[in-house]
Scaffold this motif. Structure first.
Motif, mmCIF file in Angstrom:
data_model
loop_
_atom_site.group_PDB
_atom_site.id
_atom_site.type_symbol
_atom_site.label_atom_id
_atom_site.label_comp_id
_atom_site.label_asym_id
_atom_site.label_seq_id
_atom_site.Cartn_x
_atom_site.Cartn_y
_atom_site.Cartn_z
ATOM 1 N N ALA A 140 0.827 -1.207 0.000
ATOM 2 C CA ALA A 140 0.000 0.000 0.000
ATOM 3 C C ALA A 140 0.862 1.258 0.000
ATOM 4 O O ALA A 140 0.560 2.228 -0.709
ATOM 5 N N LEU A 141 1.941 1.255 0.781
ATOM 6 C CA LEU A 141 2.824 2.427 0.812
ATOM 7 C C LEU A 141 3.501 2.648 -0.538
ATOM 8 O O LEU A 141 3.715 3.788 -0.967
ATOM 9 N N GLY A 142 3.829 1.558 -1.226
ATOM 10 C CA GLY A 142 4.394 1.689 -2.567
ATOM 11 C C GLY A 142 3.410 2.298 -3.544
ATOM 12 O O GLY A 142 3.776 3.142 -4.378
ATOM 13 N N ILE A 143 2.134 1.901 -3.444
ATOM 14 C CA ILE A 143 1.100 2.468 -4.309
ATOM 15 C C ILE A 143 0.914 3.951 -4.006
ATOM 16 O O ILE A 143 0.745 4.774 -4.917
ATOM 17 N N VAL A 144 0.956 4.310 -2.720
ATOM 18 C CA VAL A 144 0.823 5.721 -2.336
ATOM 19 C C VAL A 144 1.920 6.549 -2.991
ATOM 20 O O VAL A 144 1.675 7.662 -3.478
ATOM 21 N N GLU A 145 3.138 6.012 -3.016
ATOM 22 C CA GLU A 145 4.270 6.728 -3.606
ATOM 23 C C GLU A 145 4.019 7.019 -5.084
ATOM 24 O O GLU A 145 4.406 8.069 -5.602
ATOM 25 N N LEU A 146 3.326 6.107 -5.764
ATOM 26 C CA LEU A 146 3.106 6.243 -7.201
ATOM 27 C C LEU A 146 1.805 6.960 -7.547
ATOM 28 O O LEU A 146 1.752 7.724 -8.521
ATOM 29 N N ALA A 147 0.744 6.693 -6.764
ATOM 30 C CA ALA A 147 -0.573 7.175 -7.188
ATOM 31 C C ALA A 147 -1.383 7.852 -6.098
ATOM 32 O O ALA A 147 -2.488 8.327 -6.375
ATOM 33 N N GLY A 148 -0.904 7.892 -4.875
ATOM 34 C CA GLY A 148 -1.629 8.592 -3.821
ATOM 35 C C GLY A 148 -2.453 7.662 -2.939
ATOM 36 O O GLY A 148 -2.652 6.484 -3.247
ATOM 37 N N TRP A 149 -2.930 8.218 -1.835
ATOM 38 C CA TRP A 149 -3.639 7.435 -0.836
ATOM 39 C C TRP A 149 -4.981 6.918 -1.341
ATOM 40 O O TRP A 149 -5.379 5.791 -1.041
ATOM 41 N N ARG A 150 -5.707 7.723 -2.098
ATOM 42 C CA ARG A 150 -7.019 7.279 -2.587
ATOM 43 C C ARG A 150 -6.891 6.042 -3.459
ATOM 44 O O ARG A 150 -7.674 5.082 -3.322
ATOM 45 N N ALA A 151 -5.897 6.037 -4.333
ATOM 46 C CA ALA A 151 -5.693 4.876 -5.198
ATOM 47 C C ALA A 151 -5.301 3.651 -4.380
ATOM 48 O O ALA A 151 -5.735 2.527 -4.668
ATOM 49 N N ALA A 152 -4.482 3.854 -3.354
ATOM 50 C CA ALA A 152 -4.045 2.728 -2.525
ATOM 51 C C ALA A 152 -5.235 2.067 -1.847
ATOM 52 O O ALA A 152 -5.372 0.831 -1.852
ATOM 53 N N PHE A 153 -6.134 2.869 -1.268
ATOM 54 C CA PHE A 153 -7.296 2.282 -0.590
ATOM 55 C C PHE A 153 -8.261 1.654 -1.592
ATOM 56 O O PHE A 153 -8.898 0.634 -1.293
ATOM 57 N N ALA A 154 -8.380 2.235 -2.784
ATOM 58 C CA ALA A 154 -9.245 1.648 -3.805
ATOM 59 C C ALA A 154 -8.737 0.278 -4.234
ATOM 60 O O ALA A 154 -9.515 -0.679 -4.397
ATOM 61 N N ILE A 155 -7.421 0.150 -4.393
ATOM 62 C CA ILE A 155 -6.844 -1.137 -4.791
ATOM 63 C C ILE A 155 -6.995 -2.159 -3.666
ATOM 64 O O ILE A 155 -7.318 -3.336 -3.900
ATOM 65 N N MET A 156 -6.794 -1.724 -2.426
ATOM 66 C CA MET A 156 -6.979 -2.647 -1.302
ATOM 67 C C MET A 156 -8.433 -3.123 -1.222
ATOM 68 O O MET A 156 -8.698 -4.298 -0.942
ATOM 69 N N ALA A 157 -9.367 -2.208 -1.485
ATOM 70 C CA ALA A 157 -10.785 -2.602 -1.495
ATOM 71 C C ALA A 157 -11.045 -3.634 -2.587
ATOM 72 O O ALA A 157 -11.769 -4.616 -2.379
ATOM 73 N N GLY A 158 -10.435 -3.421 -3.753
ATOM 74 C CA GLY A 158 -10.598 -4.385 -4.833
ATOM 75 C C GLY A 158 -10.040 -5.753 -4.495
ATOM 76 O O GLY A 158 -10.611 -6.783 -4.880
ATOM 77 N N LEU A 159 -8.940 -5.770 -3.746
ATOM 78 C CA LEU A 159 -8.333 -7.052 -3.374
ATOM 79 C C LEU A 159 -9.185 -7.840 -2.398
ATOM 80 O O LEU A 159 -8.989 -9.050 -2.234
ATOM 81 N N MET A 160 -10.146 -7.186 -1.727
ATOM 82 C CA MET A 160 -11.086 -7.937 -0.904
ATOM 83 C C MET A 160 -11.935 -8.873 -1.753
ATOM 84 O O MET A 160 -12.550 -9.814 -1.241
ATOM 85 N N GLY A 161 -11.939 -8.631 -3.073
ATOM 86 C CA GLY A 161 -12.635 -9.546 -3.980
ATOM 87 C C GLY A 161 -12.061 -10.951 -3.947
ATOM 88 O O GLY A 161 -12.762 -11.920 -4.298
ATOM 89 N N VAL A 162 -10.793 -11.087 -3.542
ATOM 90 C CA VAL A 162 -10.197 -12.418 -3.412
ATOM 91 C C VAL A 162 -10.981 -13.242 -2.395
ATOM 92 O O VAL A 162 -11.341 -14.402 -2.629
ATOM 93 N N GLY A 163 -11.262 -12.630 -1.239
ATOM 94 C CA GLY A 163 -12.020 -13.340 -0.213
ATOM 95 C C GLY A 163 -13.447 -13.616 -0.637
ATOM 96 O O GLY A 163 -13.985 -14.708 -0.398
ATOM 97 N N LEU A 164 -14.099 -12.628 -1.273
ATOM 98 C CA LEU A 164 -15.483 -12.810 -1.697
ATOM 99 C C LEU A 164 -15.604 -13.917 -2.743
ATOM 100 O O LEU A 164 -16.503 -14.778 -2.650
ATOM 101 N N ALA A 165 -14.704 -13.918 -3.732
ATOM 102 C CA ALA A 165 -14.729 -14.967 -4.753
ATOM 103 C C ALA A 165 -14.489 -16.341 -4.129
ATOM 104 O O ALA A 165 -15.114 -17.338 -4.519
ATOM 105 N N THR A 166 -13.595 -16.393 -3.144
ATOM 106 C CA THR A 166 -13.327 -17.663 -2.462
ATOM 107 C C THR A 166 -14.569 -18.149 -1.729
ATOM 108 O O THR A 166 -14.926 -19.336 -1.780
ATOM 109 N N THR A 167 -15.237 -17.250 -1.033
ATOM 110 C CA THR A 167 -16.448 -17.614 -0.290
ATOM 111 C C THR A 167 -17.543 -18.115 -1.215
ATOM 112 O O THR A 167 -18.212 -19.124 -0.930
ATOM 113 N N LEU A 168 -17.731 -17.437 -2.355
ATOM 114 C CA LEU A 168 -18.835 -17.771 -3.250
ATOM 115 C C LEU A 168 -18.543 -18.958 -4.152
ATOM 116 O O LEU A 168 -19.440 -19.766 -4.451
ATOM 117 N N LEU A 169 -17.286 -19.100 -4.596
ATOM 118 C CA LEU A 169 -16.981 -20.065 -5.647
ATOM 119 C C LEU A 169 -16.186 -21.284 -5.174
ATOM 120 O O LEU A 169 -16.317 -22.370 -5.764
#
Length: 417
Positions: free
Chosen positions: A161-190
């Motif tokens: 996340a800190l590496g992403i902040v360096e490149l694209a800012g805090w908003r992008a870092a949290f957006a990408i982390m939110a997207g990665l929660m899809g790993v858990g959701l896909a695992t639960t559903l599929l």
């Protein structure tokens, strides 16, 4: 194909471990780094430890996930809770990126509290699914898969996340982390399969269910000799580490280390050091027994805080930063292995899951309460004296441990080999 079917539960637990570990730094180290860069006072940064109180208090609503009808009941008792919680968790993480702690830190903290609550609720459901999905002989493998996924997620949400902040800012870092929660959701559903329901139906009344889930485990524990000493030791063992750990991000920032400096050292290297410590701690417990391992690793955990003192005196020294992170993570891993072995030995067979949850929650109390004073102490004392204080703060727990082990040694103490 049969081998893939056999290993499927381990893959599920690896991926769910990733989902469980991802939110933790976003309400902890990564969040405090964000606050430090936004110019928030050290006192206020220290108070962010209170955000994680949900992880300490999660046993209070755990019976709800056992006995209440889940929002998506068609998925089953465990998956029916997991899926909606994971969706809500991703949304909360995404929303946190749209706040600005420099302008309105309270809004950031409020959403972080929601993230922590949802994350703790996800932990309850995942732990239950893990225990119920595997036979006893595969529980060790399942826990190992879960821990590896969890540690990878900590790396991603911390250094990544800190590496992403360096490149694209805090908003992008949290957006990408939110997207990665899809790993858990896909695992639960599929991928995840709903565990078989318990063979014995639960009691019909809520009063009986509450007694079975909470009161009986407490009553059983309070009957054992020395229980006040045990509870005091469990609460104080991590006090020194908690005080120091809360202020790590602003401490590094104050010394002039960049985000990339911190990400490089606390990333793969920090994770490898922790895993090495946990592995060595497990070997140590097996060779010299829980009691002796607890003494040795507790002493190492306490003295490792002196590395912060050395770094504070040296200033911005990258080699010393690597040494400090390495020593701290290895000693913490060693101590965690011995401490978990001790806590596991305290549980009764009839109430293993509940009593362990209660004890592990108690162990987190210093981090979420007394640890919150770390910022005010650091402001008042300066970094060197503050970290000397954190070293001394481990002494009460060490003294209680020696008294406890002499009067009530672990039941299943391993003999040295």
């Amino acid at each position: 194909m049969s081998a893939l079917r056999v290993d499927r539960p381990l893959v599920v637990l690896l991926l769910l471990g990733f989902s469980a570990g991802l939110p933790l730094p976003l309400t902890g180290f990564t969040l405090r780094q964000w606050f430090a860069e936004a110019g928030v006072s050290l006192g206020a940064i220290g108070l962010t430890a209170l955000i994680g109180l949900a992880y300490t208090l999660k046993f209070l609503w755990a019976p709800l996930l056992d006995h209440a009808r889940p929002p998506l009941s068609r998925l089953g008792r465990r998956r029916g809770w997991l899926a909606p919680v994971q969706v809500a968790l991703a949304a909360a993480i995404f929303a946190m990126g749209f706040t600005d702690p420099a302008r309105d830190a309270q809004a950031t903290v409020l959403i972080a509290v929601v993230v922590a609550f949802l994350s703790a609720t996800q932990d309850i459901a995942i732990d239950a699914l893990r225990i119920e999905s595997l036979p006893p002989e595969r529980q060790g493998l399942g826990l190992a898969a879960y821990v590896w996924g969890y540690r990878i997620a900590l790396l991603v949400a911390n250094a990544g996340a800190l590496g992403i902040v360096e490149l694209a800012g805090w908003r992008a870092a949290f957006a990408i982390m939110a997207g990665l929660m899809g790993v858990g959701l896909a695992t639960t559903l599929l991928l995840a399969r709903e565990p078989l329901p318990p063979g014995t139906p639960p009691p019909s009344s809520w009063g009986a269910r509450l007694r079975l889930a909470v009161i009986d485990p407490f009553r059983d524990f309070l009957r054992r000799p020395g229980w006040p000493l045990i509870l005091a030791f469990v609460a104080l063992f991590k006090l020194g580490e908690a005080l120091a750990g809360i202020m790590t991000a602003p401490f590094y920032r104050a010394l002039g280390f960049s985000r990339l400096d911190v990400a490089a050292v606390s990333g793969v290297f920090g994770m490898a050091a922790t895993l090495a410590g946990v592995t060595l701690g497990g070997i140590l417990v097996a060779r010299i027994g829980v009691g002796r391992a607890l003494i040795a690793t507790g002493l190492g955990q306490m003295l490792s805080n002196l590395m912060y003192v050395a770094l504070a005196e040296a200033g911005r020294s990258v080699p010393l930063l690597w040494a400090q992170v390495g020593v701290e993570n290895v000693t913490d891993g060693l101590a965690d292995a011995a401490f978990v072995a001790y806590l596991s030995g305290l549980t009764s067979t009839a109430f293993t899951a509940t009593q362990y949850a209660l004890l592990s929650s108690l162990a987190a109390v210093p981090l979420r309460t007394l640890g919150a004073t770390g910022g005010f102490l650091a402001e008042a004392m300066g970094w060197t004296r503050f970290f000397l204080l954190t070293t001394a703060a481990a002494l009460p727990g060490m003294i209680l441990m020696l008294v406890l082990l002499s009067r009530f040694p672990p039941k299943r103490e391993a003999e040295p080999t």
